[in-house]
Design a protein around this motif. Structure first.
Motif, short mmCIF file in Angstrom:
data_model
loop_
_atom_site.label_atom_id
_atom_site.label_comp_id
_atom_site.label_asym_id
_atom_site.label_seq_id
_atom_site.Cartn_x
_atom_site.Cartn_y
_atom_site.Cartn_z
N LYS A 146 -11.01 1.12 0.96
CA LYS A 146 -11.54 2.15 1.84
C LYS A 146 -12.22 1.56 3.07
O LYS A 146 -12.05 2.06 4.19
CB LYS A 146 -12.52 3.04 1.07
N ARG A 197 1.11 7.33 3.15
CA ARG A 197 -0.18 7.27 2.45
C ARG A 197 -1.28 7.01 3.47
O ARG A 197 -1.10 6.23 4.40
CB ARG A 197 -0.21 6.14 1.42
N PRO A 250 0.11 10.53 -2.13
CA PRO A 250 1.00 10.31 -0.98
C PRO A 250 1.76 11.58 -0.60
O PRO A 250 1.93 12.49 -1.42
CB PRO A 250 1.94 9.23 -1.49
N VAL A 287 -5.44 5.80 3.86
CA VAL A 287 -6.47 5.04 3.15
C VAL A 287 -7.49 5.99 2.52
O VAL A 287 -8.07 5.67 1.49
CB VAL A 287 -7.15 4.05 4.11
N PHE A 321 0.82 -1.21 0.00
CA PHE A 321 0.00 0.00 0.00
C PHE A 321 0.85 1.26 0.00
O PHE A 321 0.59 2.21 -0.75
CB PHE A 321 -0.93 0.00 1.21
N PRO A 366 -5.37 7.39 -1.12
CA PRO A 366 -4.24 6.51 -1.48
C PRO A 366 -3.45 6.97 -2.70
O PRO A 366 -2.29 6.58 -2.87
CB PRO A 366 -4.93 5.17 -1.74
N THR A 367 -4.06 7.78 -3.55
CA THR A 367 -3.35 8.20 -4.78
C THR A 367 -2.56 9.49 -4.61
O THR A 367 -1.90 9.92 -5.55
CB THR A 367 -4.37 8.39 -5.92
N GLY A 375 -0.01 2.31 -3.44
CA GLY A 375 -1.31 2.92 -3.23
C GLY A 375 -2.46 1.95 -3.38
O GLY A 375 -3.62 2.37 -3.44
N THR A 376 -2.18 0.65 -3.43
CA THR A 376 -3.24 -0.34 -3.56
C THR A 376 -2.89 -1.57 -2.72
O THR A 376 -1.75 -1.73 -2.27
CB THR A 376 -3.45 -0.74 -5.03
#
Length: 295
Positions: A26, A59, A67, A61, A6, A64-65, A10-11
């Protein structure tokens, strides 16, 4: 593993993709002690040996895109973008098992997607299409160039098309047209520069087809004048003209005959074309005969 994936990409792989059901980052990404998305975060400190620098990534939750990185420089953003594009380090046991149990064709496709090879394959197909189009365009251009070379060679009656030979042939044609000589032939040289200009003014273009027909007719006429039959007819005509010049009465008869022909051609059926006296056709012919006898 989820936290590491993550913070770098970011995932979270196991919460995305096919078969995830109602799972989402989320709702299920936050830890049990951090229910609110804005409070759930992952942070990593990375050391970059080639640069001798340290990068901190944080980052949440909730976002997330987007940071937070320290130091926030273009160089560090570029490194982070590279990490985000290569999430293949994070595979759960379930995902590994899924790849193992997948059918051969599906497994190949899934592995390509995992390693981002699907994009490479798409690029490869695009490059292949570009290469095919370029080859086709090159072939067409080559054929057009060969046709242009052949037409140029025929126009100048050339057996070879080296720059020296072309320059000599072009200057020969320009000299015939009264144009200046060219010093060299380049890709952008206009070999017809000055054509159509007389005294600084443009001239009307020449219809080549008509000019060619006129030249052909002129050559035929010159060939006919040089033939034996034309010479014999000319000599015969000269002999008859000398006889007319020697015999004045005969010459006068010819002149009268021509006069009568012109008078009859101009007669309107009612009046004499010479004196404008009313005459019928029979009376005019009789009058002309009497006039000829009187002479």
């Amino acid at each position: 593993m989820d936290a590491l994936e993550f913070v770098l990409s970011g995932t979270i792989s196991r919460l995305t993709g096919r078969g995830r059901g109602e799972l989402s980052i989320k709702l299920h990404g936050p830890h049990i002690d951090c229910v609110l998305p804005e409070e759930a975060f992952a942070e990593a400190v990375l050391h970059i040996p080639p640069l001798g620098k340290t990068l901190t990534i944080r980052r949440t939750v909730k976002a997330p895109t987007t940071p937070e990185i320290t130091p926030d420089t273009a160089e560090m953003r570029k490194i982070l973008a590279y990490l985000e594009g290569h999430p293949e380090f994070a595979l759960s046991r379930r995902e590994i098992t899924s790849y193992v149990l997948a059918e051969p064709g599906a497994r190949s496709k899934e592995v390509q997607e995992l390693l981002k090879l699907d994009r490479i394959n798409a690029l490869r197909l695009r490059f292949q299409k570009i290469a095919r189009d370029a080859m086709a365009a090159g072939k067409t251009a080559g054929q057009a160039r060969k046709a242009a070379d052949d037409a140029f060679s025929r126009a100048l009656s050339l057996s070879t098309t080296t720059p020296t030979v072309i320059l000599s042939a072009v200057n020969s044609q320009r000299a015939a047209l009264g144009l200046g000589q060219l010093q060299e032939i380049c890709a952008d040289t206009a070999v017809n520069a000055g054509v159509g200009i007389v005294g600084g003014q443009p001239t009307m273009p020449v219809n080549k087809a008509v000019a060619e027909n006129d030249l052909r007719a002129l050559r035929d006429a010159m060939d006919a004048r040089a033939s034996h039959e034309f010479s014999a007819a000319r000599n015969e005509a000269l002999t008859k003209l000398r006889r007319l010049e020697a015999d004045a009465s005969l010459l006068n008869a010819v002149i009268r005959d021509d006069f009568l022909k012109v008078a009859l051609d101009l007669f309107d059926g009612e009046h004499c074309p010479a004196c404008d006296i009313p005459h019928t056709p029979e009376a005019l012919v009789d009058h002309c005969r009497k006039a000829c006898k009187a002479r």
